[in-house]
Structures are given as C-alpha cells and as structure tokens.
Design a protein around this motif. Structure first.
Motif, PDB file in Angstrom:
ATOM      1  N   ASN A 151       4.401 -49.426 -54.090  1.00 52.59           N
ATOM      2  CA  ASN A 151       5.689 -49.424 -54.775  1.00 52.59           C
ATOM      3  C   ASN A 151       5.971 -50.775 -55.402  1.00 52.59           C
ATOM      4  O   ASN A 151       5.615 -51.814 -54.853  1.00 52.59           O
ATOM      5  N   HIS A 174      12.450 -46.422 -52.307  1.00 53.47           N
ATOM      6  CA  HIS A 174      11.066 -46.400 -51.834  1.00 53.47           C
ATOM      7  C   HIS A 174      10.693 -47.578 -50.930  1.00 53.47           C
ATOM      8  O   HIS A 174      10.069 -47.391 -49.898  1.00 53.47           O
ATOM      9  N   SER A 210       9.138 -40.447 -58.550  1.00 48.44           N
ATOM     10  CA  SER A 210       9.150 -40.113 -57.125  1.00 48.44           C
ATOM     11  C   SER A 210       8.423 -41.228 -56.371  1.00 48.44           C
ATOM     12  O   SER A 210       7.746 -42.072 -56.964  1.00 48.44           O
ATOM     13  N   GLU A 213       4.801 -41.836 -57.202  1.00 51.89           N
ATOM     14  CA  GLU A 213       4.356 -42.359 -58.501  1.00 51.89           C
ATOM     15  C   GLU A 213       4.170 -43.868 -58.443  1.00 51.89           C
ATOM     16  O   GLU A 213       4.936 -44.574 -57.794  1.00 51.89           O
ATOM     17  N   GLU A 215       4.217 -47.351 -60.068  1.00 51.76           N
ATOM     18  CA  GLU A 215       4.803 -48.107 -61.182  1.00 51.76           C
ATOM     19  C   GLU A 215       3.751 -48.938 -61.907  1.00 51.76           C
ATOM     20  O   GLU A 215       3.889 -49.232 -63.092  1.00 51.76           O
TER      21      GLU A 215
HETATM   22 MN    MN Z   1       8.756 -46.275 -56.591  1.00 53.95          MN
END
Ligand code: MN
Length: 453
Positions: A151, A174, A210, A213, A215
């Motif tokens: 994340n 997250h 979500s 995913e 980044e």
């Molecule tokens: Mn994220």
C-alpha cells in the motif's frame, strides 16, 4: 520519462520559467512558508512552485506548491489540463508493474544511529493552532503483514523527537488495516516514507482503489514506464529510487501519543487525539536533497487529491450507471455527478455508488447531463427546480466516515445524504426549459444592435 522531481522542475522551467519561484532570503519554517504561498495566491493571483533556499534551522531547502496548478499536474501526466480525468482513468485501467533496481540516487547519503535526527529537517509549522512541525508530503510504502499486497498513501507526520513522529492513519483505510494486523500479533509494522517525488508518483499514491490494488502500478502508468524501486537499508520494503528522501521506520504496536491540533483540508484546525507512534530507523537522501512540503488545505493539497478521487468515483458510478457523464468533488465530503438517465432510478443508484465507495463522501448531488457541474449556480438551479426533498433526498445513518469531519458527533460516525436533482420522470418528459428559437439566435448579430461589442 525521468522519474524524479528535479527533472520535472526542468520540464516546468522550460515550459514557463515564471512557474518556478526561487526565494533566496531566509524564511522561518514556522508559518512563513504557508504565508508566502497563501499571499501569492490571494494577492498576486499566482501559484508557482516555490523553492525556499534558506530555511532557518535546517540545511535542507524546501520545495512546496508543486501541485497547485492543473496545467502542471497535466504536464506530469503527459496530457492536457482538460484531459486529466481521462488520463487518470487510463492509468487505473492499465497499471504498470514496478521494477526493482540495485542502485539509486536516494542512497547517496545514508543516515543511521547517532546521525539520525528528524529535527535537522525543516520544522515546518503550517497554520496557527498547529501543535508543532509536520511533514505533509510523506508517501508511505508498506506491506500487508498477513499477505502479499502493498500500500501507498499520504500520511501526515508530526515531528516529536530525533527519531519519533506520530502518524495519522486514516481510520479503516488500507495502512490502518495493515497496522492493526501487525499490532494484533504484538509486532511493529515496517513502513518507509518517500518525500520529494515526481508529481505522477504523488498522484498515483492517491489512487483510491480496493486494498488489493497496487498504487505503484498506477504510478508507473502515469509515468509511462515502470516505477523504479530500491530496497530499504533496515527492512525489505521497496521505495522509489529517485525520491529526494526516504525515511525508514516502523509503526510501534500498543503505543499512542497525543497528536494535533492540525489545520486540515476541511478548513478546520482539528483537536488533539491519541495516534500511533513511528520510530525512525534510517534516513537516506540525495545530495542537496529538496525537502518537499505540501501546503496543506490549499490548492497544492486539494488539486492533487481531487483528480484521483474524481476518477475513482467516476469508475464506481460507471459500474452501475454506464451513462455517467462527469464527476466533480467541489468541496470536502461533497460530490456532484451528472448522468444521462436512461431509466428512472439510476440517479439513486449513482448516489449509492458514490456513498458506498468512499468513506469521505458524505453528500452527493446527481443532476441530468444538461447541467454543468463546474458551475455551482447551475447545480443549485437543478436542486431548486427538479428536486422535491421529501421524495428525492435519501439519508443513510451511522456509516463510517472521516474522523476529520468536525460535524460528526462520535468519532468518525456520520450520516450520509444523497440529493436526486434529476428531472422526473425523465428530462424529455419534464416541463421544457425556455429558450430562443434557433433561427433567431443565429440571425441576431450583436455588432448590428449593440454599440461596442
Ligand atoms: Mn491502497
């Protein structure tokens, strides 16, 4: 495309030298940086990138206001200012996996142990009422301690000592989730913060997908090539190789510290709360590193965050209303959506899509496609003339919202509301708007009738 902030500055300078302002006179990092940005914006109507070469108490120059212009953000995404939403949606649809490299400019200087001192960094106090100096441009990089996902996010850090900061983890998001998995096992969560990055990386960090995913894939897509990553000195985390600075750290389990007040994007200085504690283990940086600041609550902050939010909200609405036209986030916790409604009821589905996909979204207004969302007066007109509140307003109570919303009664609980301001039963069947016959419109020549036109 070069992936560092310095190359981006060169690109900006080439396009418009006026767009970068170098300040040679020494400034006090307490308030004077934010004051300069705000005064330039209000009084001179200018929003250049600012580089403060001499900042009292630190050897690092400060760069701020990088994101305060849509045309600069468009340049970073290699697109035109009116195409940023499309470019961002393309990046979400076509992420590019990152690439690990062995050597990196961000390792030119490595500080550990006694050399480590966060108080040598610019101690920037942004607004009156802030509890102390904050780092506002830190992008966190972390891994799920129970899985394989990573994340990236922006998290504000309040400097609390030589190797200690507090961190604001957005509730239920997250990184907060990763931290809670680590803390449940009594373990710290390794984290690294990148400061001073190409704006494409900044925009990618704010991708609002979500938890699964990545980044970093969006950063690569926006850069037009895989993001280059290098391994940290004190953990196996991977961080941008071309950042100006990396702070390697961990978030400690079972420890909390007072944080705030801090003036946020809401326009309010929010009160003190107990927040998680970050222990710093190393700082690595480029030679003559530029210390990046984000002028919080001003356009540097707001433009950067709304482009990614609008794109992800557009995606959420489009999943259920394929004929969505535009999505705009005009104010904190607020979203406007325009749709070409094919069947009645789609407006309410659009409301649910927005409220359900983003904890920050509290009020949604849905209008027909003949309304220009970028004109607040038109939106107000649609609400005034197409909405019956008892029929068209929906309220959802006690959802999880943002704990930065000062109107919430209990920490983070919020009601959410949607306003269906579309014409019913359909735009075609609605009372017609007045107009001027098109042959008359075309016939009228202002020059013949009105002097000085
Ligand atoms: Mn994220």
């Amino acid at each position: 495309m070069p992936q560092d902030l310095r190359s981006f500055l060169e690109q900006v300078k080439k396009k418009d030298p006026q767009d970068i302002c170098i300040i040679k006179k020494e400034v006090d990092p307490a308030y004077e940086i934010t004051a300069t940005v705000t005064k330039l914006e209000r009084e001179a109507k200018r929003r250049p990138i600012l580089i403060f070469e001499k900042v009292k108490g630190s050897a690092f120059p400060v760069i701020t206001n990088v994101h305060a212009s849509r045309s600069r953000l468009a340049l970073a995404m290699d697109t035109k200012p009116d195409k940023t939403q499309k470019a961002y949606l393309d990046a979400l649809d076509h992420p590019q996996a990152p690439k690990v490299v062995a050597k990196a400019p961000v390792k030119e200087i490595i500080l550990k142990g006694k050399q480590l001192d966060l108080q040598q960094l610019p101690q920037i106090v942004h607004h009156e009422g802030d509890a102390g100096p904050y780092i506002t441009a830190a992008i966190s990089f972390a891994k799920d301690p129970t899985g394989t996902t990573t994340n990236c996010a922006y998290n504000r850090l309040m400097i609390k000592g030589k190797d200690t900061t507090s961190i604001h983890l957005t509730l239920a998001k997250h990184l907060w989730e990763f931290y809670h998995s680590a803390e449940a096992n009594g373990r710290p969560l390794p984290v690294a913060f990148a400061i001073g990055v190409h704006p494409a990386i900044a925009l990618g960090a704010l991708a609002n997908g979500s938890i699964d995913e990545d980044e970093r894939g969006v950063m690569g897509a926006l850069l037009g090539e895989p993001l280059q990553l290098v391994k940290c000195e004190t953990s196996d985390l991977l961080v941008p190789a071309h950042a100006e600075m990396i702070i390697e750290a961990e978030i400690l389990p079972k420890e909390r510290t007072p944080e705030g007040p801090f003036g946020e994007f809401t326009g309010y200085s929010l009160g003190q709360r107990q927040r998680e504690v970050v222990r710093v283990k190393a700082i690595t940086h480029r030679r003559k590193a530029l210390f990046q600041d984000i002028t919080v609550a001003h356009l540097d902050h707001l433009l950067l965050s709304t482009i990614p939010i609008e794109a992800s909200l557009y995606r959420s609405v489009r999943a259920i209303v394929p004929t969505v036209k535009t999505v705009r986030v005009p104010a904190p916790f607020t979203c406007y959506v325009s749709i070409e409604q094919r069947v009645s009821g789609q407006a309410k589905n659009a409301i649910l899509a927005v409220l359900g996909s983003d904890i920050y979204m509290k009020r949604v207004v849905v209008v027909d496609h003949d309304v220009n969302l970028f004109n607040d007066r038109e939106v107000a007109w649609a609400i005034g003339t197409r909405c019956q509140p008892d029929r068209d307003i929906s309220i959802v109570t006690r959802t999880r919202g943002s704990d930065l919303d000062p109107s919430t009664q209990e920490d983070g609980f919020t009601a959410k509301w949607g306003v269906d301001a579309t014409a019913k039963p359909s735009l075609e069947a609605y009372t017609p708007r007045h107009g001027i016959p098109s042959d008359v419109w075309n016939r009228i020549n202002l020059k013949d009738l009105v002097k000085d036109t």
